[in-house]
Every structure is written in C-alpha cells, then in structure tokens.
Design a protein around this motif. Structure first.
Motif, PDB file in Angstrom:
ATOM      1  N   GLU A  13     -65.882  31.327  54.250  1.00  0.00           N
ATOM      2  CA  GLU A  13     -65.636  30.386  55.236  1.00  0.00           C
ATOM      3  C   GLU A  13     -66.979  30.408  56.136  1.00  0.00           C
ATOM      4  N   SER A  14     -67.776  31.347  56.621  1.00  0.00           N
ATOM      5  CA  SER A  14     -68.890  31.295  57.321  1.00  0.00           C
ATOM      6  C   SER A  14     -70.180  30.673  56.506  1.00  0.00           C
ATOM      7  N   SER A  15     -70.111  30.662  55.258  1.00  0.00           N
ATOM      8  CA  SER A  15     -71.244  30.152  54.531  1.00  0.00           C
ATOM      9  C   SER A  15     -71.153  28.751  54.534  1.00  0.00           C
ATOM     10  N   GLY A  16     -70.200  28.167  54.689  1.00  0.00           N
ATOM     11  CA  GLY A  16     -70.055  26.514  54.597  1.00  0.00           C
ATOM     12  C   GLY A  16     -70.048  26.035  53.173  1.00  0.00           C
ATOM     13  N   LEU A  17     -70.370  27.117  52.318  1.00  0.00           N
ATOM     14  CA  LEU A  17     -70.236  26.346  50.844  1.00  0.00           C
ATOM     15  C   LEU A  17     -68.808  26.194  50.402  1.00  0.00           C
ATOM     16  N   THR A  18     -68.906  25.268  49.253  1.00  0.00           N
ATOM     17  CA  THR A  18     -67.515  25.117  48.633  1.00  0.00           C
ATOM     18  C   THR A  18     -67.485  25.947  47.216  1.00  0.00           C
ATOM     19  N   TYR A  19     -66.279  25.757  46.756  1.00  0.00           N
ATOM     20  CA  TYR A  19     -66.008  26.772  45.503  1.00  0.00           C
ATOM     21  C   TYR A  19     -66.819  26.350  44.481  1.00  0.00           C
ATOM     22  N   ASP A  20     -67.070  24.884  44.220  1.00  0.00           N
ATOM     23  CA  ASP A  20     -67.849  24.418  43.361  1.00  0.00           C
ATOM     24  C   ASP A  20     -69.353  24.625  43.509  1.00  0.00           C
ATOM     25  N   GLU A  21     -69.993  24.803  44.614  1.00  0.00           N
ATOM     26  CA  GLU A  21     -71.395  25.225  44.797  1.00  0.00           C
ATOM     27  C   GLU A  21     -71.584  26.580  44.658  1.00  0.00           C
ATOM     28  N   LEU A  22     -70.439  27.542  45.055  1.00  0.00           N
ATOM     29  CA  LEU A  22     -70.541  28.890  44.875  1.00  0.00           C
ATOM     30  C   LEU A  22     -70.688  29.241  43.420  1.00  0.00           C
ATOM     31  N   ALA A  23     -69.684  28.417  42.643  1.00  0.00           N
ATOM     32  CA  ALA A  23     -69.671  28.692  41.097  1.00  0.00           C
ATOM     33  C   ALA A  23     -70.847  28.176  40.669  1.00  0.00           C
ATOM     34  N   ARG A  24     -71.336  27.243  40.898  1.00  0.00           N
ATOM     35  CA  ARG A  24     -72.805  26.797  40.380  1.00  0.00           C
ATOM     36  C   ARG A  24     -73.896  27.974  40.589  1.00  0.00           C
ATOM     37  N   ARG A  25     -73.919  28.471  42.026  1.00  0.00           N
ATOM     38  CA  ARG A  25     -75.105  29.395  42.230  1.00  0.00           C
ATOM     39  C   ARG A  25     -74.905  30.736  41.585  1.00  0.00           C
ATOM     40  N   THR A  26     -73.663  30.922  41.440  1.00  0.00           N
ATOM     41  CA  THR A  26     -73.319  32.306  40.877  1.00  0.00           C
ATOM     42  C   THR A  26     -73.090  32.508  39.328  1.00  0.00           C
ATOM     43  N   GLY A  27     -72.636  31.231  38.847  1.00  0.00           N
ATOM     44  CA  GLY A  27     -72.423  31.074  37.369  1.00  0.00           C
ATOM     45  C   GLY A  27     -71.196  31.586  37.120  1.00  0.00           C
ATOM     46  N   LEU A  28     -70.501  31.669  37.991  1.00  0.00           N
ATOM     47  CA  LEU A  28     -69.096  32.467  37.645  1.00  0.00           C
ATOM     48  C   LEU A  28     -67.966  31.213  37.928  1.00  0.00           C
ATOM     49  N   PRO A  29     -66.799  31.283  36.928  1.00  0.00           N
ATOM     50  CA  PRO A  29     -65.830  30.392  37.136  1.00  0.00           C
ATOM     51  C   PRO A  29     -65.331  30.089  38.520  1.00  0.00           C
ATOM     52  N   LYS A  30     -65.137  28.967  38.894  1.00  0.00           N
ATOM     53  CA  LYS A  30     -64.493  28.555  39.938  1.00  0.00           C
ATOM     54  C   LYS A  30     -63.252  29.377  40.209  1.00  0.00           C
ATOM     55  N   SER A  31     -62.391  29.327  39.243  1.00  0.00           N
ATOM     56  CA  SER A  31     -60.949  29.916  39.470  1.00  0.00           C
ATOM     57  C   SER A  31     -61.229  31.313  39.614  1.00  0.00           C
ATOM     58  N   ALA A  32     -62.078  32.130  38.825  1.00  0.00           N
ATOM     59  CA  ALA A  32     -62.342  33.241  39.432  1.00  0.00           C
ATOM     60  C   ALA A  32     -62.783  33.628  40.840  1.00  0.00           C
ATOM     61  N   LEU A  33     -63.604  33.023  41.362  1.00  0.00           N
ATOM     62  CA  LEU A  33     -64.141  32.855  42.741  1.00  0.00           C
ATOM     63  C   LEU A  33     -62.831  32.745  43.779  1.00  0.00           C
ATOM     64  N   TYR A  34     -61.976  31.593  43.429  1.00  0.00           N
ATOM     65  CA  TYR A  34     -60.998  31.259  44.254  1.00  0.00           C
ATOM     66  C   TYR A  34     -60.058  32.784  44.223  1.00  0.00           C
ATOM     67  N   TYR A  36     -60.701  35.952  43.654  1.00  0.00           N
ATOM     68  CA  TYR A  36     -61.575  36.984  44.470  1.00  0.00           C
ATOM     69  C   TYR A  36     -61.385  36.746  45.935  1.00  0.00           C
ATOM     70  N   ILE A  37     -61.824  35.548  46.273  1.00  0.00           N
ATOM     71  CA  ILE A  37     -61.981  35.249  47.526  1.00  0.00           C
ATOM     72  C   ILE A  37     -60.413  35.419  48.363  1.00  0.00           C
ATOM     73  N   ASN A  38     -59.585  34.841  47.689  1.00  0.00           N
ATOM     74  CA  ASN A  38     -58.151  34.592  48.308  1.00  0.00           C
ATOM     75  C   ASN A  38     -57.428  35.536  48.176  1.00  0.00           C
ATOM     76  N   GLY A  39     -57.786  36.687  47.573  1.00  0.00           N
ATOM     77  CA  GLY A  39     -57.017  38.034  47.417  1.00  0.00           C
ATOM     78  C   GLY A  39     -55.856  38.095  46.174  1.00  0.00           C
ATOM     79  N   ASP A  40     -56.174  37.018  45.276  1.00  0.00           N
ATOM     80  CA  ASP A  40     -55.139  36.967  44.307  1.00  0.00           C
ATOM     81  C   ASP A  40     -55.326  37.940  43.190  1.00  0.00           C
ATOM     82  N   THR A  41     -56.385  38.430  43.284  1.00  0.00           N
ATOM     83  CA  THR A  41     -56.738  39.874  42.293  1.00  0.00           C
ATOM     84  C   THR A  41     -57.595  40.687  43.257  1.00  0.00           C
ATOM     85  N   GLU A  42     -57.352  42.166  43.091  1.00  0.00           N
ATOM     86  CA  GLU A  42     -57.992  43.163  43.739  1.00  0.00           C
ATOM     87  C   GLU A  42     -59.297  43.772  42.725  1.00  0.00           C
ATOM     88  N   LYS A  43     -59.187  43.365  41.602  1.00  0.00           N
ATOM     89  CA  LYS A  43     -60.268  43.821  40.724  1.00  0.00           C
ATOM     90  C   LYS A  43     -61.587  42.788  40.592  1.00  0.00           C
TER      91      LYS A  43
END
Length: 96
Positions: A13-34, A36-43
């Motif tokens: 939230e402090s970064s100001g990035l969107t999930y789309d932008e973070l996904a593009r930068r990391t190469g990770l799926p947006k769904s996985a980032l969501y 991880y960040i929202n605590g839907d998975t602990e792993k």
C-alpha cells in the motif's frame, strides 16, 4: 508471532504500485501476488518473497519483523530466526 502478510500489505500500500505493475515488475502472476499480499496463502516461496521485497523497495528483514539495526548474529534459538529458516525452506507455517 510476526504477521508477515500484514507487513507485506502495508509495504504494498505504501509503494503506490498496482497489482498489474507489481506483476509486470516481478514477473509473477497477479493472482499469486494478490494471494500473498492479502494473506489468502501463508506459503510464499523465498525467491518470490525476495522479488516482491525488491520491487516494493523494502528490506525482507523488515517484513519479517526485524529492525534494520538488529545485528546479523541473532541467536539461533531466537523466534525470528526460526521463522526466517521456515520461510527459506518454503514451509507454509510455523509449527505449534
């Protein structure tokens, strides 16, 4: 126990990035980032955790609940050290 997901959400939230932008930068799926960040998975695989931290411009130790001035020689029986080892092994949660 340290709530890594809360710290991760705060950093995102402090970064100001969107999930789309973070996904593009990391190469990770947006769904996985969501998840991880929202605590839907602990792993969170350590390589993904490191990539996310790098793009959020935050030290992984901070998200683990360590302070930047904490010495690197934390005793091996320290609870934060145990959690870091568990994350590195990719285990999904601390044992009870």
């Amino acid at each position: 126990m340290i709530n890594i997901q809360t710290n991760l959400l705060s950093a995102f939230e402090s970064s100001g990035l969107t999930y789309d932008e973070l996904a593009r930068r990391t190469g990770l799926p947006k769904s996985a980032l969501y998840r991880y960040i929202n605590g839907d998975t602990e792993k969170i695989p350590i390589d993904r955790f490191q990539s996310i931290c790098a793009e959020l411009n935050v030290d992984a130790r901070v998200l683990l609940g360590w302070t930047s001035d904490q010495p690197d020689d934390v005793p091996s029986d320290h609870p934060q050290t145990s959690e870091a080892r568990i994350l590195a092994r990719g285990i999904d949660r601390l044992p009870p």
